[in-house]
Design a protein around this motif. Sequence first.
Motif, PDB file in Angstrom:
ATOM      1  N   TRP A 139      36.655  36.631  27.275  1.00  0.00           N
ATOM      2  CA  TRP A 139      37.627  37.458  27.984  1.00  0.00           C
ATOM      3  C   TRP A 139      37.423  37.299  29.486  1.00  0.00           C
ATOM      4  O   TRP A 139      36.281  37.232  29.952  1.00  0.00           O
ATOM      5  CB  TRP A 139      37.469  38.932  27.611  1.00  0.00           C
ATOM      6  CG  TRP A 139      37.839  39.241  26.188  1.00  0.00           C
ATOM      7  CD1 TRP A 139      37.064  39.083  25.083  1.00  0.00           C
ATOM      8  CD2 TRP A 139      39.084  39.771  25.732  1.00  0.00           C
ATOM      9  NE1 TRP A 139      37.741  39.476  23.954  1.00  0.00           N
ATOM     10  CE2 TRP A 139      38.990  39.910  24.318  1.00  0.00           C
ATOM     11  CE3 TRP A 139      40.265  40.147  26.365  1.00  0.00           C
ATOM     12  CZ2 TRP A 139      40.034  40.408  23.550  1.00  0.00           C
ATOM     13  CZ3 TRP A 139      41.313  40.646  25.591  1.00  0.00           C
ATOM     14  CH2 TRP A 139      41.187  40.765  24.202  1.00  0.00           C
ATOM     15  N   GLY A 140      38.526  37.257  30.214  1.00  0.00           N
ATOM     16  CA  GLY A 140      38.452  37.172  31.666  1.00  0.00           C
ATOM     17  C   GLY A 140      38.734  38.531  32.286  1.00  0.00           C
ATOM     18  O   GLY A 140      39.604  39.267  31.826  1.00  0.00           O
ATOM     19  N   VAL A 141      37.997  38.862  33.331  1.00  0.00           N
ATOM     20  CA  VAL A 141      38.214  40.104  34.069  1.00  0.00           C
ATOM     21  C   VAL A 141      38.310  39.761  35.553  1.00  0.00           C
ATOM     22  O   VAL A 141      37.399  39.158  36.119  1.00  0.00           O
ATOM     23  CB  VAL A 141      37.071  41.121  33.842  1.00  0.00           C
ATOM     24  CG1 VAL A 141      37.252  42.345  34.744  1.00  0.00           C
ATOM     25  CG2 VAL A 141      37.023  41.553  32.375  1.00  0.00           C
ATOM     26  N   LYS A 142      39.432  40.132  36.153  1.00  0.00           N
ATOM     27  CA  LYS A 142      39.634  39.946  37.589  1.00  0.00           C
ATOM     28  C   LYS A 142      39.891  41.305  38.227  1.00  0.00           C
ATOM     29  O   LYS A 142      40.666  42.103  37.698  1.00  0.00           O
ATOM     30  CB  LYS A 142      40.812  39.002  37.861  1.00  0.00           C
ATOM     31  CG  LYS A 142      40.575  37.565  37.403  1.00  0.00           C
ATOM     32  CD  LYS A 142      41.776  36.697  37.678  1.00  0.00           C
ATOM     33  CE  LYS A 142      41.491  35.228  37.388  1.00  0.00           C
ATOM     34  NZ  LYS A 142      41.117  34.996  35.983  1.00  0.00           N
ATOM     35  N   VAL A 143      39.232  41.561  39.339  1.00  0.00           N
ATOM     36  CA  VAL A 143      39.337  42.850  40.034  1.00  0.00           C
ATOM     37  C   VAL A 143      39.882  42.606  41.432  1.00  0.00           C
ATOM     38  O   VAL A 143      39.390  41.727  42.159  1.00  0.00           O
ATOM     39  CB  VAL A 143      37.977  43.559  40.106  1.00  0.00           C
ATOM     40  CG1 VAL A 143      38.108  44.887  40.853  1.00  0.00           C
ATOM     41  CG2 VAL A 143      37.425  43.800  38.702  1.00  0.00           C
ATOM     42  N   ASP A 195      32.886  48.227  50.160  1.00  0.00           N
ATOM     43  CA  ASP A 195      33.430  48.943  49.001  1.00  0.00           C
ATOM     44  C   ASP A 195      33.822  47.958  47.906  1.00  0.00           C
ATOM     45  O   ASP A 195      33.598  48.215  46.708  1.00  0.00           O
ATOM     46  CB  ASP A 195      34.648  49.769  49.414  1.00  0.00           C
ATOM     47  CG  ASP A 195      34.272  50.978  50.271  1.00  0.00           C
ATOM     48  OD1 ASP A 195      33.068  51.348  50.270  1.00  0.00           O
ATOM     49  OD2 ASP A 195      35.168  51.521  50.936  1.00  0.00           O
ATOM     50  N   GLY A 196      34.427  46.797  48.294  1.00  0.00           N
ATOM     51  CA  GLY A 196      34.815  45.796  47.308  1.00  0.00           C
ATOM     52  C   GLY A 196      33.624  45.250  46.552  1.00  0.00           C
ATOM     53  O   GLY A 196      33.676  45.065  45.330  1.00  0.00           O
ATOM     54  N   PRO A 219      35.464  34.078  43.472  1.00  0.00           N
ATOM     55  CA  PRO A 219      36.802  34.694  43.536  1.00  0.00           C
ATOM     56  C   PRO A 219      37.830  33.705  44.047  1.00  0.00           C
ATOM     57  O   PRO A 219      37.533  32.825  44.862  1.00  0.00           O
ATOM     58  CB  PRO A 219      36.612  35.863  44.519  1.00  0.00           C
ATOM     59  CG  PRO A 219      35.139  36.123  44.524  1.00  0.00           C
ATOM     60  CD  PRO A 219      34.490  34.789  44.299  1.00  0.00           C
ATOM     61  N   HIS A 220      39.068  33.856  43.556  1.00  0.00           N
ATOM     62  CA  HIS A 220      40.162  33.014  44.014  1.00  0.00           C
ATOM     63  C   HIS A 220      40.682  33.538  45.345  1.00  0.00           C
ATOM     64  O   HIS A 220      40.598  34.720  45.635  1.00  0.00           O
ATOM     65  CB  HIS A 220      41.313  33.006  42.998  1.00  0.00           C
ATOM     66  CG  HIS A 220      40.943  32.399  41.684  1.00  0.00           C
ATOM     67  ND1 HIS A 220      40.408  31.146  41.575  1.00  0.00           N
ATOM     68  CD2 HIS A 220      41.035  32.880  40.416  1.00  0.00           C
ATOM     69  CE1 HIS A 220      40.185  30.867  40.299  1.00  0.00           C
ATOM     70  NE2 HIS A 220      40.549  31.908  39.582  1.00  0.00           N
ATOM     71  N   GLY A 221      41.260  32.656  46.135  1.00  0.00           N
ATOM     72  CA  GLY A 221      41.918  33.078  47.356  1.00  0.00           C
ATOM     73  C   GLY A 221      43.271  33.681  47.041  1.00  0.00           C
ATOM     74  O   GLY A 221      43.721  33.723  45.898  1.00  0.00           O
ATOM     75  N   GLN A 231      40.742  39.582  45.903  1.00  0.00           N
ATOM     76  CA  GLN A 231      40.017  39.519  44.643  1.00  0.00           C
ATOM     77  C   GLN A 231      38.522  39.642  44.926  1.00  0.00           C
ATOM     78  O   GLN A 231      37.963  38.841  45.671  1.00  0.00           O
ATOM     79  CB  GLN A 231      40.302  38.206  43.920  1.00  0.00           C
ATOM     80  CG  GLN A 231      39.724  38.172  42.504  1.00  0.00           C
ATOM     81  CD  GLN A 231      39.998  36.848  41.816  1.00  0.00           C
ATOM     82  OE1 GLN A 231      39.203  35.937  41.894  1.00  0.00           O
ATOM     83  NE2 GLN A 231      41.149  36.756  41.144  1.00  0.00           N
ATOM     84  N   VAL A 232      37.908  40.647  44.332  1.00  0.00           N
ATOM     85  CA  VAL A 232      36.480  40.881  44.564  1.00  0.00           C
ATOM     86  C   VAL A 232      35.635  40.518  43.358  1.00  0.00           C
ATOM     87  O   VAL A 232      34.410  40.433  43.466  1.00  0.00           O
ATOM     88  CB  VAL A 232      36.219  42.356  44.968  1.00  0.00           C
ATOM     89  CG1 VAL A 232      36.873  42.659  46.305  1.00  0.00           C
ATOM     90  CG2 VAL A 232      36.714  43.334  43.888  1.00  0.00           C
ATOM     91  N   LEU A 233      36.261  40.314  42.196  1.00  0.00           N
ATOM     92  CA  LEU A 233      35.511  39.901  41.008  1.00  0.00           C
ATOM     93  C   LEU A 233      36.361  38.950  40.185  1.00  0.00           C
ATOM     94  O   LEU A 233      37.519  39.236  39.883  1.00  0.00           O
ATOM     95  CB  LEU A 233      35.110  41.110  40.158  1.00  0.00           C
ATOM     96  CG  LEU A 233      34.339  40.783  38.868  1.00  0.00           C
ATOM     97  CD1 LEU A 233      32.968  40.187  39.200  1.00  0.00           C
ATOM     98  CD2 LEU A 233      34.168  42.015  37.994  1.00  0.00           C
ATOM     99  N   ASN A 234      35.768  37.830  39.820  1.00  0.00           N
ATOM    100  CA  ASN A 234      36.379  36.859  38.911  1.00  0.00           C
ATOM    101  C   ASN A 234      35.287  36.490  37.916  1.00  0.00           C
ATOM    102  O   ASN A 234      34.386  35.712  38.238  1.00  0.00           O
ATOM    103  CB  ASN A 234      36.870  35.631  39.671  1.00  0.00           C
ATOM    104  CG  ASN A 234      37.465  34.573  38.759  1.00  0.00           C
ATOM    105  OD1 ASN A 234      37.959  34.891  37.680  1.00  0.00           O
ATOM    106  ND2 ASN A 234      37.417  33.324  39.186  1.00  0.00           N
TER     107      ASN A 234
END
Length: 277
Positions: A139-143, A195-196, A219-221, A231-234
């Motif tokens: 599973w992928g999680v992006k924040v 905070d990120g 993280p992606h640009g 994006q702070v988490l990939n």
Amino acid sequence: MTERTPSSPDAPADAYAVYVYAVCRAEDPPPLAGPEGVTSESPLRALALGSALTAVVQTVRAADFTDAAWQERLADEPELERYARAHHQVVCAVAARCPTVPLPLATLYHDEQRARLALDKEAERFHAALRRTANHSEWGVKVYVPGAPAPARAPAVRPPGASPAVRTAPAPGAGRAYLDRKRNLRNQRERDQEDGVRIADAVDADVSGLASASRRLPPHGLRVPDDRRTQVLNATYLVAEDRAAELARLTRTLQERTGAQIELSGPWVPYSFVGEV
């Protein structure tokens, strides 16, 4: 592990190679009907290996996979996507039936004997990966968090030689106010970055606690000019199939708690975790 077929122009035009999609246990016969694979000229078939393993393979024309042919394909995005999709469809069909170790796109060998020799050398890694990923999915999680505010605009500069009629005198303290705004924006960006990082670490820690394994990726640009998110988490996680609903609930809870936007994708074949033992 990839063995490229001969690129010599003197290679026989009717030479063939063995294309390998995936490896599974011998007691888990893979489905060989359904997906066509990267060619329609030959069917998918099982290739028995040592150490109680089976590879899913297909005979392909060697001329289609020489270095020159593959470099040309890499420059043709639609064609490359077609090959990648065909490869992935076979891997997914096998993984839907049994624990599977997917092999990279365009893994080829000159013949079955060389394929067996090379794959048998990796038997220990294959078995470890199969044990690790059995009944699991990736599973992928992006924040994402809101991006930085627009930069402060400098006060207007009076053009040299402008007539008194068009000169605009700056308000008292305008220069100091501009510097204060710049400093405040810089401080705000630093606080947002901190905070990120805290949000990313908190989300990763909670999801990692549910997962069997995890990997944090760069993280992606920004992809869209008007998208001011950062994006702070990939990250990607190996999660037991019976905990998928729990993962979905957890990400919703984390989104409400942190105020960040969290994107959950999957389930996928665990490509990211078959190379780690």
